[in-house]
Design a protein around this motif. Structure first.
Motif, PDB file in Angstrom:
ATOM      1  N   TYR A  12       0.831  -1.199   0.000  1.00 58.16           N
ATOM      2  CA  TYR A  12       0.000   0.000   0.000  1.00 58.16           C
ATOM      3  C   TYR A  12       0.868   1.253   0.000  1.00 58.16           C
ATOM      4  O   TYR A  12       0.600   2.206   0.705  1.00 58.16           O
ATOM      5  CB  TYR A  12      -0.949  -0.020   1.201  1.00 58.16           C
ATOM      6  N   ILE A  13       1.914   1.228  -0.803  1.00 56.94           N
ATOM      7  CA  ILE A  13       2.892   2.302  -0.796  1.00 56.94           C
ATOM      8  C   ILE A  13       2.269   3.642  -1.177  1.00 56.94           C
ATOM      9  O   ILE A  13       2.670   4.689  -0.683  1.00 56.94           O
ATOM     10  CB  ILE A  13       4.073   1.959  -1.739  1.00 56.94           C
ATOM     11  N   PHE A  14       1.257   3.627  -2.060  1.00 54.97           N
ATOM     12  CA  PHE A  14       0.642   4.885  -2.479  1.00 54.97           C
ATOM     13  C   PHE A  14      -0.012   5.595  -1.299  1.00 54.97           C
ATOM     14  O   PHE A  14       0.030   6.817  -1.189  1.00 54.97           O
ATOM     15  CB  PHE A  14      -0.382   4.645  -3.584  1.00 54.97           C
ATOM     16  N   PHE A  20       2.566  10.944   3.919  1.00 54.98           N
ATOM     17  CA  PHE A  20       3.756  11.782   4.009  1.00 54.98           C
ATOM     18  C   PHE A  20       3.439  13.208   3.575  1.00 54.98           C
ATOM     19  O   PHE A  20       3.841  14.188   4.207  1.00 54.98           O
ATOM     20  CB  PHE A  20       4.881  11.218   3.135  1.00 54.98           C
ATOM     21  N   PHE A  21       2.705  13.343   2.471  1.00 50.28           N
ATOM     22  CA  PHE A  21       2.345  14.654   1.953  1.00 50.28           C
ATOM     23  C   PHE A  21       1.495  15.403   2.971  1.00 50.28           C
ATOM     24  O   PHE A  21       1.721  16.577   3.265  1.00 50.28           O
ATOM     25  CB  PHE A  21       1.574  14.512   0.638  1.00 50.28           C
ATOM     26  N   ILE A 184       2.240   9.872  -8.426  1.00 50.91           N
ATOM     27  CA  ILE A 184       3.434   9.026  -8.418  1.00 50.91           C
ATOM     28  C   ILE A 184       4.520   9.707  -7.593  1.00 50.91           C
ATOM     29  O   ILE A 184       4.488  10.922  -7.383  1.00 50.91           O
ATOM     30  CB  ILE A 184       3.979   8.769  -9.849  1.00 50.91           C
ATOM     31  N   GLY A 185       5.461   8.906  -7.118  1.00 50.72           N
ATOM     32  CA  GLY A 185       6.603   9.455  -6.404  1.00 50.72           C
ATOM     33  C   GLY A 185       7.671   9.875  -7.402  1.00 50.72           C
ATOM     34  O   GLY A 185       8.295   9.041  -8.047  1.00 50.72           O
ATOM     35  N   HIS A 190      10.885   9.041 -12.910  1.00 50.89           N
ATOM     36  CA  HIS A 190      11.153  10.264 -13.668  1.00 50.89           C
ATOM     37  C   HIS A 190      11.732   9.894 -15.028  1.00 50.89           C
ATOM     38  O   HIS A 190      12.201   8.775 -15.246  1.00 50.89           O
ATOM     39  CB  HIS A 190      12.115  11.181 -12.910  1.00 50.89           C
ATOM     40  N   ILE A 191      11.659  10.813 -15.951  1.00 45.86           N
ATOM     41  CA  ILE A 191      12.108  10.558 -17.326  1.00 45.86           C
ATOM     42  C   ILE A 191      13.622  10.410 -17.389  1.00 45.86           C
ATOM     43  O   ILE A 191      14.370  11.224 -16.852  1.00 45.86           O
ATOM     44  CB  ILE A 191      11.654  11.704 -18.255  1.00 45.86           C
ATOM     45  N   LYS A 192      14.054   9.340 -18.068  1.00 40.34           N
ATOM     46  CA  LYS A 192      15.484   9.094 -18.270  1.00 40.34           C
ATOM     47  C   LYS A 192      15.775   9.007 -19.763  1.00 40.34           C
ATOM     48  O   LYS A 192      14.863   9.043 -20.591  1.00 40.34           O
ATOM     49  CB  LYS A 192      15.904   7.789 -17.579  1.00 40.34           C
TER      50      LYS A 192
END
Length: 222
Positions: A12-14, A20-21, A184-185, A190-192
């Motif tokens: 349940y990481i989301f 946290f937010f 998303i975190g 992130h874009i690579k």
């Protein structure tokens, strides 16, 4: 052992990102009570199932409840309520909980609203998809879902179509419903560089690839 704990929490990481937010933006303390994992009666008192842990500064409780596959579906919310209400009410009293946010209307939201009403604490329920799109179509679950939505202090959904179904199909006032899309975190995602990523994964640099994360269902817009 540490790896096992981290993996257990990642289910349940989301939710943790939301906590946290919220914790960063307010002066409130957050307590996670995760009763979402089905525990069959034969494993109910298993010593391997943990009851509590502290994860990145957040107190996480894992109360257990019995569940009978297939036959237990219509009374799922009742089984959750009867099994976890004692712990949640003790936390409300001990920690002076101001508000409860329950994810998934069925069965979690129904149990949470029942607990909140008996303890005098407002409950915000969050709908994620099948709890509204699928479960509200079942004869024995629909009235329970409508009851929870009507008696919750506020209703959150993860998309506008889901919010529309809550208001249009289940008769909940639009003023009571808000949409908070899944995020998303950005530290993890992130874009690579596309060329470098394909090289690392051993993918053909000339082929086109399409990745979809989720269930392959019409309701997903596929």
């Amino acid at each position: 052992q540490q790896v096992q704990k981290e993996f257990y929490c990642s289910k349940y990481i989301f939710y943790f990102y939301l906590f946290f937010f919220f914790k960063q933006k307010t002066a409130y303390e957050i307590y996670q009570c995760d009763w979402s994992s089905d525990v069959c009666s034969s494993d109910l008192w298993s010593s391997k199932a943990q009851d509590y842990m502290k994860w990145q500064g957040i107190d996480v409780y894992y109360p257990k409840y019995p569940f009978v596959p297939v036959l237990g579906r219509p009374i799922h919310s009742a089984l959750v309520f009867l099994s976890v209400s004692g712990l949640v009410k003790r936390l409300i009293k001990k920690k002076q909980i101001d508000i409860i946010n329950a994810h998934w209307i069925y069965p979690d939201g129904i149990a949470a609203v029942s607990i909140g009403r008996s303890a005098g604490v407002p409950v915000v329920v969050t709908a994620h998809g099948c709890d509204i799109n699928l479960y509200s179509g079942y004869r024995l679950r629909r009235p329970q879902i409508k009851w929870a939505l009507k008696n919750a202090a506020s209703v959150l959904t993860v998309s506008k179509p889901l919010a529309a179904k809550v208001t249009d199909d289940l008769g909940i006032s639009e003023s009571k419903v808000d949409v908070i899309n899944n995020g998303i975190g950005l530290k993890q995602f992130h874009i690579k560089n596309k060329v470098e990523c394909r090289k690392q994964l051993g993918l053909d640099p000339n082929k086109k690839y399409l990745i979809f994360v989720g269930q392959l269902q019409d309701v997903k817009g596929l």
